[in-house]
Design a protein around this motif. Structure first.
Motif, mmCIF file in Angstrom:
data_model
loop_
_atom_site.group_PDB
_atom_site.id
_atom_site.type_symbol
_atom_site.label_atom_id
_atom_site.label_comp_id
_atom_site.label_asym_id
_atom_site.label_seq_id
_atom_site.Cartn_x
_atom_site.Cartn_y
_atom_site.Cartn_z
ATOM 1 N N TRP A 156 0.722 -1.143 0.077
ATOM 2 C CA TRP A 156 0.022 -0.091 -0.043
ATOM 3 C C TRP A 156 0.818 1.301 0.062
ATOM 4 O O TRP A 156 0.666 2.083 -0.845
ATOM 5 C CB TRP A 156 -0.825 -0.052 1.353
ATOM 6 C CG TRP A 156 -2.106 0.983 1.146
ATOM 7 C CD1 TRP A 156 -3.354 1.019 0.518
ATOM 8 C CD2 TRP A 156 -2.039 2.385 1.637
ATOM 9 N NE1 TRP A 156 -3.788 1.787 0.752
ATOM 10 C CE2 TRP A 156 -3.058 2.943 1.145
ATOM 11 C CE3 TRP A 156 -0.846 3.111 2.072
ATOM 12 C CZ2 TRP A 156 -3.279 4.309 1.404
ATOM 13 C CZ3 TRP A 156 -1.228 4.644 2.156
ATOM 14 C CH2 TRP A 156 -2.335 5.043 1.839
ATOM 15 N N PHE A 182 0.178 3.185 -3.374
ATOM 16 C CA PHE A 182 -0.973 4.017 -3.236
ATOM 17 C C PHE A 182 -0.577 5.477 -2.290
ATOM 18 O O PHE A 182 -1.527 6.035 -2.409
ATOM 19 C CB PHE A 182 -2.279 3.210 -2.740
ATOM 20 C CG PHE A 182 -2.460 2.274 -3.459
ATOM 21 C CD1 PHE A 182 -3.076 2.436 -4.628
ATOM 22 C CD2 PHE A 182 -2.257 0.966 -3.105
ATOM 23 C CE1 PHE A 182 -3.759 1.253 -5.421
ATOM 24 C CE2 PHE A 182 -2.603 -0.145 -3.909
ATOM 25 C CZ PHE A 182 -3.151 -0.140 -5.060
ATOM 26 N N TYR A 239 -0.920 8.991 -3.937
ATOM 27 C CA TYR A 239 -2.489 9.359 -3.863
ATOM 28 C C TYR A 239 -2.944 10.330 -2.627
ATOM 29 O O TYR A 239 -3.769 11.062 -2.981
ATOM 30 C CB TYR A 239 -3.366 8.348 -4.347
ATOM 31 C CG TYR A 239 -3.188 7.655 -5.843
ATOM 32 C CD1 TYR A 239 -2.902 8.483 -6.876
ATOM 33 C CD2 TYR A 239 -2.762 6.308 -5.615
ATOM 34 C CE1 TYR A 239 -2.721 7.648 -7.880
ATOM 35 C CE2 TYR A 239 -2.357 5.597 -6.776
ATOM 36 C CZ TYR A 239 -2.249 6.387 -8.168
ATOM 37 O OH TYR A 239 -2.019 5.588 -9.155
#
Length: 122
Positions: free
Chosen positions: A80, A84, A87
């Motif tokens: 993660w 991610f 973002y």
């Protein structure tokens, strides 16, 4: 987070302030506390204010603490952060020590050590 309540033995504000500022008392950190949160707590509790992290770093480290708490698998949490994190935060992800096992073994109490101990903080 704590059982029993930290600093419960101090019955007045004056004694509490003296204990923290002069005797450098800190609550013990429960053993189940994630290493990323434990490390952040110790850093923020430094007696020397110049050794404490700036608020911008605290925010970044809290992001890591949240991921470590929300995603129990170490590999999934690392995935993660790698894929991610950008973002939700334009800065690169902070490096995080593994918070606990990846779910492949029964050793759920594995932890990493920190430079400080529960009873002392610089």
């Amino acid at each position: 987070l704590w059982e029993p309540e930290p600093f419960a033995e101090h019955r007045s504000c004056r004694r509490f302030v003296r204990a923290v500022t002069q005797r450098r008392e800190r609550p013990s950190v429960p053993p189940h506390t994630r290493p990323s949160l434990r490390a952040l707590m110790y850093a923020a509790w430094q007696h020397d204010a110049t050794r404490r992290p700036p608020f911008s770093e605290i925010i970044e480290r809290l992001d890591t603490c949240i991921v470590d708490s929300a995603i129990s698998c170490v590999g999934a949490a690392a995935f993660w952060r790698r894929h991610f994190y950008r973002y939700v935060n334009p800065q690169p992800p902070p490096t995080a020590a593994p918070s606990h096992n990846d779910g492949d073994s029964d050793n759920s109490s594995a932890s990493t050590s920190t430079a400080a101990t529960d009873s002392t903080v610089d």
